[in-house]
Design a protein around this motif. Structure first.
Motif, short mmCIF file in Angstrom:
data_model
loop_
_atom_site.label_atom_id
_atom_site.label_comp_id
_atom_site.label_asym_id
_atom_site.label_seq_id
_atom_site.Cartn_x
_atom_site.Cartn_y
_atom_site.Cartn_z
N ASN A 78 47.42 54.28 45.60
CA ASN A 78 48.76 54.74 45.97
C ASN A 78 48.78 55.34 47.37
N GLN A 79 47.70 56.03 47.73
CA GLN A 79 47.66 56.62 49.07
C GLN A 79 47.54 55.55 50.17
N ASN A 80 47.27 54.34 49.76
CA ASN A 80 47.18 53.24 50.73
C ASN A 80 48.25 52.18 50.52
N ALA B 250 43.86 54.65 40.87
CA ALA B 250 45.30 54.48 41.08
C ALA B 250 45.80 55.42 42.17
N ALA B 251 45.29 56.64 42.14
CA ALA B 251 45.73 57.62 43.14
C ALA B 251 45.35 57.16 44.55
N GLN C 152 40.24 55.17 36.05
CA GLN C 152 41.48 54.47 36.41
C GLN C 152 42.44 55.35 37.21
N ALA C 153 42.57 56.60 36.76
CA ALA C 153 43.54 57.49 37.40
C ALA C 153 43.18 57.73 38.86
#
Lengths: 725, 725
Positions: free
Chosen positions: B569-571, B565-566, B561-562
């Motif tokens: 977030n970068q997109n 999510a990262a 999941q992490a």
């Protein structure tokens, strides 16, 4: 909008669970989420950055900030306009008593002849109450300055002491209902009457009423009135006259009339109003006659022969308003970002990387792009405004005061004031939105500041009119440059294909060469971050766009006025666009110069990233132009957005430091969201969930129940399967 | 900024001279200046345009406008928050008496089951006072709607009559200090107590205080409170409860507490406040149990098995707030442009084409670009909001109410509400600036409207959070589409090079072919104005940007999941960008559909120009992307700006008609600048100068004197030369 749990941690009500001691996994996940670069925060030489931000008059700015801590100077919400006006009048008295308003006036009268320091002090009033700032600006920056700069020694001695002490609050009566931007066309007349040695100030029609004047509705005892000076049957153009308005009781003097402008979109601590004059007589000596003198026979003399140049010289002495607003716009942006970034570093919302902790807002990419991009621009605004202030001071202190200096100052102010004031509105709004509902509460001040600063973009020179002024200057500089180039070269150039000559002149050679080898993202990034590339791109853009307008105007240069005007109008938007680009170039240059003075390498590095972010955002906003004109290849352009995202993420760990460097304290911010209350509330909630989880009666979430049931059914099926096999 | 005279007409003071009977030359010059196309204004079928703008519930909108003329409903400036709140409460009573608030409620209770018509009525309250609009929205659109949509028949009969009559003003208690956008994570609990057959509503910590609730600070007698429903040790997620707040005397009931939010950035006619609950008990039947029921033993049942889907279904019933705000945003933009364009057609400033007449502001190219571009966008906003309203009505009336319909509505509202509300703020601000100082005066209302509408962009779903919701939907649609395409095709596609397959699918073939023959400006223009080209460009942009994000997410789809999510977030910024573009496409489609129903050819033509202006402005704002991804050639891109300038100029003669078509009357506008006072003042000034010029004592301008002296000197030299010869 919630993420569905697939972790083994038991979610508590609503999925919010206490922060557990941060495990390595969580730390890594969060680092990845926020794309923190290897460079860790901290270690910045914040003192050096702060000195840079405060500029040459840092001592006066700090003095201004100390003054601004006085609660009696702070804006109150939810008071009536009448109460607010009275409060601000009293605040002006506090400033007088504190010796905070005299700096620009002659030493002989108790001032300090310190023009730069005066505006540095003035800038900091914005954090107390913009109404106070602008009412002070009306009294000492406009009314007082008109007497100082358009009057002579005898006017100074006779009039300034009462202006400085506020014994005579005054209005600056230039704008009329019918003419704002076009001051030369105002209708008020001042006709010399030799028989009584007086001027007769007169408002011939309603459109010539003086309008929007601070101090006019209530407090003004006198005004500096701009009017067409007529003597011996000749109109010598706009001049300024000192005209008493009200008696000691506050009633209008005979022939003077006016109205209250009433409630406004902001700045309601200022009593704006309209004035009109019905054959009001003032002594001949009330003409502020530094640039145009009338003798007792009505004979007119001036050191400046051309009425046009005389007008612009007189108006030019009033440039300080634009300088002040540039400084104040940058200061307001700094206040807004200090608030929003501080809050963004505490506020959490939504789980993303894990179920055990919600994300800090500043870790979201979009939040970074919203606030860190604007932080870079606010630094640029600040450095540019500081340079403008230095230029202003050098001229008005006489350090370097030539005609050319004054023209440069005029252009610089006309380029920087629009950018910094528009940017302030945009930054205040984005900061308010980035704080959600909290951003709308008066106790967090974003909306209030924005409302007061709204008018900054159209007063003291409408921003678009100022940019057109810059554009005309660019055109005239361009045509001077052209003397070294044949028209042929020009016309090829403006078709968007830079000729060799121009490429060499503008530093585009390096850019053009670099475009050839565009390919990898890494190469592309190192090209974009090269300051010479940035400079070449930004310089060339102004020159090329200006050149295109110049070429369009050339064929009509000898045609009748109407045709010239029509062609000019068809290029108006492009010219103003070029002028805005010129302002961006000036900001880039100011930022780049500021980098030179940073000694600490790490600080230098972070500040360079910030300058790069500013430059590349400016380029990204006009990317279509850069590609279509062959300045940036399509390949390279495609890497730009990703690079900017990474820059913002790299700056993210430094964001708090970079707003702390502005140096605003709680007494200036006065925002509930910067008190740490948000973090306290989160700790309390986390502690509640921690205790609940440790207790026997923590409710289990239905989702988890379903999952258990599913697992049990699976297990049963598995057993059944085994049994059946 | 004044032009220097080189005409033979004697300029009067300030260069302002009366308009002479317009000669052919002047008319031509002015036509050229404003670039008026051969098509003259007038002759538009304004009635047809107005019907289109008012949409399916035009009758209700007209009824709403009649209501809004009532001076008792109008916002007053410079009253205290306390006075404003009391006034708005009384205004709600006026609406009740006028039968203006019942339409959405069941016919059996005196309503009309007319969901579309209800919002049409509600929309028009924005011109009276946005505080009134939003307080009405809180009472009937949120508090009442929660009972209507989350409660059942018995709740309706028991509770709605007092809500409809305003006997029970109520708060909608969803948001908490700690959780706004992430409603699923709220902390308030509602625990079922079988021993007394009650729910205990409780606020466990400060961050769980209900926050920003209209009617909470003063007037609310009850609230619909959202809380985690806990029964038999299981948390079933967020549900809604009817909770009495205050007794007849207005004092809080035992266990209920709260605070006043105080002054805000706007909407100060609403008593927003915070609430908290200390073990407050309500009967079990106060659970609004349409989607989740608890029996007397604490047994929980629901028609929707998945807690996640249940939550979104419940929240989804409250979409009407977003629909209303979309409509209101468009209406506020229409009001702003009616004001600014009317003024821009009267106000004159600066001489350009001649010395005998100043230019009307709307004739300046920049003014056209500032206001006519936004007029095109406001039409698009209006048509899109109308379609959203129709979709909303068809679902809530049961005309077409499937799960898919509800999801589509949710996405549509999440795309349109951000655009229309942000556009409203931008349009109000540009209109205010375009009117200069006059735009800042309360009597012209721009600033006041903007202050009130500011919060529209972050409440009822933060605009960026909504766009992220749209983005996630785009991603999921995209992955469904992908089933027909190989991954290889996708990855080539998202590198910015459309594959043949995609080109065919998206209609890009025509675009791509057309790019080949780019060359002349004329060809380029006919390409840009082709609706199929516009559609292909706008559709392809959404798909390509979404595809790029999808491809970036694919490699981490199976990762923890992490890490997911990262990467997400970068997109994030790119995805939200794609979502905004999707909204723009929806607006373009709505505008284009609206064109179909216009019968009159001339009207059709003008409206098509307006649609083209909207489309091309959208494209221009993202031109870098279109060129870098090969969708528009650099050659063609270079012609776009000029074409847009010409389109704006072509629409300029129709601008007044196009704002008049909105149909707002003086009672709605209530702006000093739309009264015609400006034109009257100009006529008076012109008449003054005409008389002065006809009289003997008109002063001569110093410039003219200098010219005469120069001429005389020249003549003398000429004579001297002759004499010497």
């Amino acid at each position: 909008m919630t993420t569905t749990s697939d972790s083994s941690v038991t979610p508590l009500p609503g999925g919010t669970v206490p922060p557990t001691p941060t495990s390595v996994d969580t730390a890594e996940a969060q680092a990845a989420f926020s794309a923190i670069s290897p460079a860790e925060p901290g270690g910045l030489d914040l003192r050096a950055v702060q000195e840079l931000l405060l500029g040459r008059w840092s001592a006066e700015r700090r003095e201004g900030r100390e003054n601004a801590k006085n609660p009696d100077l702070h804006k109150l919400d939810n008071i009536t306009m009448e109460e607010h006006r009275e409060r601000v009048l009293q605040q002006l008295r506090i400033l007088v008593d504190a010796g905070a308003v005299q700096k620009a006036f002659p030493t002989s009268l108790g001032g300090a002849d310190n023009h730069g320091g005066n505006i540095a002090l003035f800038t900091e009033l914005v954090s107390a109450d913009p109404s106070l700032q602008i009412k002070a600006g009306v009294q000492w920056g406009l009314f007082g300055s008109a007497i100082l700069h358009l009057g002579t020694q005898s006017h100074h001695e006779r009039l300034l002491p009462d202006v400085m002490s506020l014994d005579v609050p005054g209005a600056f009566a230039m704008t009329e209902i019918g003419h704002g931007s076009d001051v030369a066309s105002i209708g008020t007349t001042a006709t010399y009457l030799p028989e009584t040695d007086e001027f007769e100030i007169h408002t011939p029609f309603k459109a010539a009423w003086k309008e929007y004047l601070g101090n006019a509705a209530l407090h003004g005892k006198a005004a500096t009135v701009f009017a067409q000076l007529i003597t011996n049957g000749v109109n010598h153009g706009v001049h300024c006259f000192y005209v008493p308005l009200r008696d000691e009781a506050g009633d209008f003097l005979p022939g003077v009339g006016g109205e209250d402008d009433g409630y406004k979109g902001g700045l309601n601590g200022i009593d704006n109003g309209r004035l009109h004059f019905d054959h009001v007589r003032v002594p001949r000596t009330n003409l502020l006659d530094r640039y145009g003198h009338v003798d007792e026979n009505g004979g007119y003399t001036s050191d400046i022969a051309s009425p046009g140049r005389r007008f612009f010289t007189m108006i030019g002495t009033l440039v300080q308003g634009r300088v002040s607003l540039s400084m104040s716009g940058a200061a307001a942006s700094a206040l807004a970002l200090t608030g929003a970034i501080t809050y963004g570093n505490q506020r959490r919302q939504f789980n993303a990387t894990s179920d055990v902790r919600e994300e800090v807002l500043m870790d979201y990419q979009l939040h970074q792009r919203r606030l860190i991009d604007r932080l870079a621009r606010t630094y640029a605004d600040t450095f540019a405004a500081n340079e403008l202030l230095e230029k202003f001071h050098s001229i008005f202190s006489g350090e370097s005061d030539t005609d050319e200096d004054r023209q440069e100052l005029e252009t610089l102010a006309a380029a920087i004031k629009p950018l910094t004031t528009w940017n302030a509105l945009d930054t205040l709004q984005e900061a308010r939105e980035a704080c959600g509902g909290a951003g709308y509460m008066a106790k967090n001040r974003f909306a209030s500041l924005r409302q007061d600063l709204d008018i900054y973009v159209t007063f003291e020179g409408d921003n678009n009119v100022l940019l057109q002024l810059v554009g005309k200057r660019l055109l005239s500089d361009y045509s001077k440059d052209l003397t070294n180039l044949s028209i042929g070269a020009l016309s090829r150039y403006v078709r968007g294909q830079a000729t060799e000559a121009m490429v060499n002149r503008s530093g585009l050679r390096r850019v053009a060469q670099a475009v050839q080898d565009a390919g990898s993202e890494r190469k592309s990034a190192s090209w974009f971050k090269d300051p010479e590339v940035q400079r070449a791109l930004l310089e060339d853009r102004v020159r090329t766009k200006t050149g295109a307008v110049a070429q369009a105007l050339m064929p009509v240069a000898k045609k009748p006025q109407a045709e010239q005007a029509a062609t000019f109008n068809q290029n108006q938007a492009d010219l103003i666009d070029a002028a805005r680009n010129h302002g961006e170039l000036l900001e880039w240059e100011a930022f780049t110069r500021a980098l030179d003075s940073i000694e600490d390498d790490h600080t230098q590095q972070v500040m360079t990233w910030l300058r790069n972010l500013f430059a590349l955002r400016v380029i990204e906003d006009d990317l279509g132009w850069f590609i279509q004109s062959g300045r940036i290849s399509a390949q390279r352009a495609r890497t730009l957005r990703g690079y900017i995202n990474r820059l913002a993420a790299r700056l993210r760990p430094h964001a708090q430091d970079l707003v702390d460097a502005f140096g605003y304290e709680q007494e200036h911010l006065r925002m509930d969201i910067t008190t740490g209350a948000e973090a306290e509330r989160q700790d309390e909630a986390a502690e509640y969930y921690r205790k609940l989880r440790a207790s026997a009666d923590a409710p289990i979430h239905e989702k988890v129940l379903h999952q258990r049931e599913k697992n049990a059914a699976k297990a049963a099926r598995a057993r059944g399967g085994k049994a059946g096999r």
